[in-house]
Design an enzyme around this catalytic site. Structure first.
Site, PDB file in Angstrom:
ATOM      1  N   HIS A   1      -8.019  -5.138  -0.221  1.00  0.00           N
ATOM      2  CA  HIS A   1      -6.734  -4.457  -0.071  1.00  0.00           C
ATOM      3  C   HIS A   1      -5.915  -5.062   1.070  1.00  0.00           C
ATOM      4  CE1 HIS A   1      -3.843  -1.306  -0.611  1.00  0.00           C
ATOM      5  NE2 HIS A   1      -4.008  -0.828   0.604  1.00  0.00           N
TER       6      HIS A   1
ATOM      7  N   SER B   1       0.844  -1.188   0.000  1.00  0.00           N
ATOM      8  CA  SER B   1       0.000   0.000   0.000  1.00  0.00           C
ATOM      9  C   SER B   1       0.888   1.250   0.000  1.00  0.00           C
ATOM     10  CB  SER B   1      -0.936  -0.046   1.209  1.00  0.00           C
ATOM     11  OG  SER B   1      -1.915   0.965   1.149  1.00  0.00           O
TER      12      SER B   1
ATOM     13  N   ASP C   1      -8.765  -6.446  -4.659  1.00  0.00           N
ATOM     14  CA  ASP C   1      -8.392  -5.140  -4.119  1.00  0.00           C
ATOM     15  C   ASP C   1      -9.008  -4.063  -5.002  1.00  0.00           C
ATOM     16  OD1 ASP C   1      -7.234  -2.847  -3.152  1.00  0.00           O
ATOM     17  OD2 ASP C   1      -5.168  -3.567  -3.266  1.00  0.00           O
TER      18      ASP C   1
END
Length: 378
Positions: A350, A152, A317
């Site tokens: 995610h 991320s 995601d």
């Protein structure tokens, strides 16, 4: 089960050399808190920097005082015999500048005023974090990282490392990231920030002096964020429409299990995270766009990069979809850089980059085995 890496201890490094930030402001002095795992070899060729995402910290692996509840946020990936093997690599986790877990940030004492920085703490960017991390590496005697890795926002830092410090990084592992935020992602961040800044206990960012915490705002911000980290399938399997009790209450209390879960996550976050840090980190996410000064051409922004890359995305995601990772891969290929790409089939959204997914972990393990061989041959 207690983590195989065992107990770990944070360290603090003080910096007296001023740091010029991208915003134009200057930090005259600051400190970074960090942890290390494994042993740095004599040639100092086996160092790996792990960059953290929005809600995480320097505490990547291991426990404090044998307490399983203090397990590091990426402990399933890092340790003896794990994909990022501490028998082979010397791993560093750093709390980013502006953080709230020990590095200099808004809740730290401003040496000029002897009060918490609060609203006066400057904005920080991914570029600023990379510079601070590079200075830490220099103080530790590490000229070149075998790899810089993150998921991320951590993956964005790994990508920025290859742009800003091309001679100091051999491999970049970019997981569940994007070359810049979409308008939708910026919108999510803005709603979260508004929840915090409109909280009556925020006091313009100087709530420390009022002995207050904008708990309601933090709680809502975390709830919003948490929804975006999970996939619809995961939420449906985990909660569905399950009720907390047998009958509906016909009020605004928690009827559904998913409501209770989100409130719990929000309460826990409000107890541990600093509101000013949250505001600044989400803005750093919004500002991240290495292609901006190249008229939007990501390939041009990577023209000086030298690293090898492993880019990983996850099918479910939707916050940083596989198509965003493919943008990064396309720019790397355009520069004839060595890049491996994998899209992992996962239902976890995610948050998949934090999960113990066998195929994902096997891929990481194989890539770092190759890095280890390269480190030996340096």
């Amino acid at each position: 089960m207690i983590s195989s890496i065992g107990d770990v201890r944070p360290q603090i490094m003080d910096f007296e050399e001023p740091l010029a930030l991208k915003s134009g402001e200057i930090l005259s002095k600051y400190q970074l808190i960090f942890e290390t795992y494994g042993i740095l070899n004599d040639d100092k060729t086996n160092a790996v920097l792990v960059c953290h995402a929005l809600n995480a910290s320097h505490h990547v692996a291991g426990t404090y005082n044998g307490d399983e509840k203090t397990l590091g946020w990426w402990d399933n990936l890092i340790g003896p015999g794990k994909p990022l093997d501490t028998n082979l690599f010397f791993i560093i986790g750093v709390n980013n500048l502006g953080g709230c877990h020990g590095s200099t940030g808004p809740s730290a004492i401003n040496p000029a005023t002897k009060k918490p920085w609060g609203s006066s703490f400057p904005m920080v960017t991914v570029e600023d974090w990379v510079e601070a991390q590079a200075r830490l590496a220099t103080k530790l005697g590490i000229d070149t990282f075998a790899a810089v890795m993150g998921g991320s926002l951590g993956g964005m830092q790994a990508l920025q490392w290859t742009i800003d410090q091309p001679s100091r990084i051999k491999n970049a592992v970019v997981v569940a990231a994007a070359p810049k935020l979409s308008a939708q992602n910026i919108a999510f961040n803005e709603v979260a920030r508004q929840a915090i800044t409109l909280d009556n206990e925020f006091f313009g960012g100087d709530f420390y002096q009022h002995k207050a915490i904008p708990r309601s705002g933090l709680k809502i911000a975390r709830m919003i964020g948490h929804i975006t980290y999970l996939s619809d399938d995961t939420m449906d399997v985990k909660f569905g429409r399950a009720l907390r009790e047998e009958a509906l209450k016909f009020n605004f209390d928690t009827d559904f299990q998913v409501e209770s879960y989100l409130r719990y996550q929000g309460d826990k976050f409000a107890d541990t995270f600093d509101a000013n840090t949250y505001l600044r980190i989400t803005k750093a996410l919004d500002y991240f766009d290495p292609a901006a000064k190249y008229s939007g051409n990501l390939a041009n922004s990577l023209s000086n990069a030298k690293a090898n890359y492993l880019v990983i995305s996850f099918t479910s995601d939707w916050r940083f979809s596989p198509s965003r990772s493919e943008e990064i891969v396309g720019a790397l290929v355009a520069n004839k850089l060595n890049v491996s790409y994998a899209e992992i089939d996962s239902p976890y959204g995610h948050d998949a980059f934090l999960m113990d997914e066998p195929i994902y972990h096997s891929l990481i393990s194989a890539y770092f085995e190759r890095i280890w061989v390269e480190a030996l041959n340096v």
